[in-house]
Design a protein around this motif. Structure first.
Motif, short mmCIF file in Angstrom:
data_model
loop_
_atom_site.label_atom_id
_atom_site.label_comp_id
_atom_site.label_asym_id
_atom_site.label_seq_id
_atom_site.Cartn_x
_atom_site.Cartn_y
_atom_site.Cartn_z
N UNK A 95 46.47 63.78 11.29
CA UNK A 95 47.11 64.86 10.04
C UNK A 95 46.29 66.27 10.04
N UNK A 96 44.71 65.60 11.02
CA UNK A 96 44.60 67.62 11.40
C UNK A 96 45.37 67.92 12.07
N UNK A 97 46.00 67.77 13.19
CA UNK A 97 46.97 68.45 13.90
C UNK A 97 47.79 68.70 13.05
N UNK A 98 49.21 68.02 12.28
CA UNK A 98 50.04 68.12 11.48
C UNK A 98 49.59 69.62 10.96
N UNK A 99 48.57 70.01 10.58
CA UNK A 99 48.38 71.30 9.56
C UNK A 99 48.24 72.20 10.86
N UNK A 100 48.79 72.52 11.48
CA UNK A 100 49.16 73.20 12.88
C UNK A 100 50.18 73.39 13.00
N UNK A 101 50.92 72.55 13.86
CA UNK A 101 52.08 72.08 14.32
C UNK A 101 53.03 70.72 13.74
N UNK A 102 54.29 71.05 13.70
CA UNK A 102 55.01 70.38 11.80
C UNK A 102 55.40 68.97 13.01
N UNK A 103 55.58 69.29 14.61
CA UNK A 103 55.69 67.64 15.47
C UNK A 103 56.27 68.06 16.76
N UNK A 104 56.67 66.91 17.42
CA UNK A 104 56.39 67.25 19.05
C UNK A 104 56.95 68.50 19.08
N UNK A 105 58.12 69.02 18.60
CA UNK A 105 59.37 70.10 19.18
C UNK A 105 58.52 71.33 18.92
N UNK A 106 57.68 71.39 18.16
CA UNK A 106 57.01 72.51 17.79
C UNK A 106 56.63 72.60 18.85
N UNK A 107 55.18 71.61 19.35
CA UNK A 107 54.36 71.71 20.10
C UNK A 107 54.38 72.67 21.68
#
Length: 224
Positions: free
Chosen positions: A51-63
């Motif tokens: 959940x902490x990561x999702x505050x910075x990237x929306x999904x794997x594609x954006x990553x």
């Protein structure tokens, strides 16, 4: 930030940022390929929750897009400045792209197919375009040569990593078979030279051909 230290525990609140996330994803891709890059695995690597990561990237594609753009940003950090001759700049760009993509082979095909669309990718496109603009060619020919340059350089790098048709190991069986084919006289005559061609020489030759083509057209335009 020291990723190894982060892995030993959970990150304190508010210390996670995109740079840390991208660095962790890049490291995972280098060791495990694109399949090794996921929100869960990156979260584990940096010691945070998903959940902490999702505050910075929306999904794997954006990553993946962020990592590809970071590779382009690194590639755009050239050892020459914009006052150098355009030929020097294009060679430096090609070499830098090759170095950074070979350091991150998991992203070679990704960048060929999807490109890098963030600031790093835009910066690289700008460097290529400015170099070709310096030839004095008209806009349509600048666009043409920018895309040809990108195609040749990225295509050559991708082939080196995915299956190089010039690799000695690939051609060894062909050259051995030619020893037993009577009409293959030219191949047999050049057998030792064909076995000695290496990827660096092929890469440099292809870049030279692109630059020579641009130079020739620029010279013709000046005398027209």
């Amino acid at each position: 930030m020291d990723l190894s230290a982060e892995r030993r525990g959970t990150l304190p609140w508010g210390t996670l940022d995109r740079d840390t996330i991208v660095a962790a994803a890049l490291e995972l891709a280098r060791t495990d390929g694109l399949d090794g890059v996921s929100i869960r695995k990156v979260a584990d690597a940096v010691g945070s929750s998903r959940m902490a990561l999702y505050r910075h990237v929306h999904d794997k594609q954006e990553l993946l897009d962020l990592v590809a753009d970071e590779i382009s940003r690194l590639s755009a950090d050239l050892p020459v400045d914009e006052d150098a001759p355009w030929e020097v700049r294009l060679r430096a760009i090609a070499t830098s792209m090759r170095v950074h993509l070979k350091e991150n082979p998991a992203f070679a095909e990704f960048i060929v197919v999807h490109s890098a669309n963030g600031p790093g990718g835009v910066r690289m496109a700008e460097l290529i375009t400015r170099a070709v603009v310096a030839t004095g060619l008209p806009p349509d020919r600048v666009a043409h040569h920018c895309l040809v340059f990108s195609d040749i350089v990225l295509g050559r790098i991708h082939r080196e990593l995915a299956g190089d048709p010039t690799a000695a190991a690939r051609n060894a069986r062909l050259l051995e078979a030619a020893q037993h084919v009577p009409e293959a006289t030219a191949v047999r005559r050049h057998d030792s030279e064909l076995r000695q061609v290496h990827a660096d020489a092929v890469f440099e030759a292809e870049v030279d051909m692109v630059i020579a083509a641009i130079s020739a057209e620029s010279a013709r335009a000046r005398t027209a």
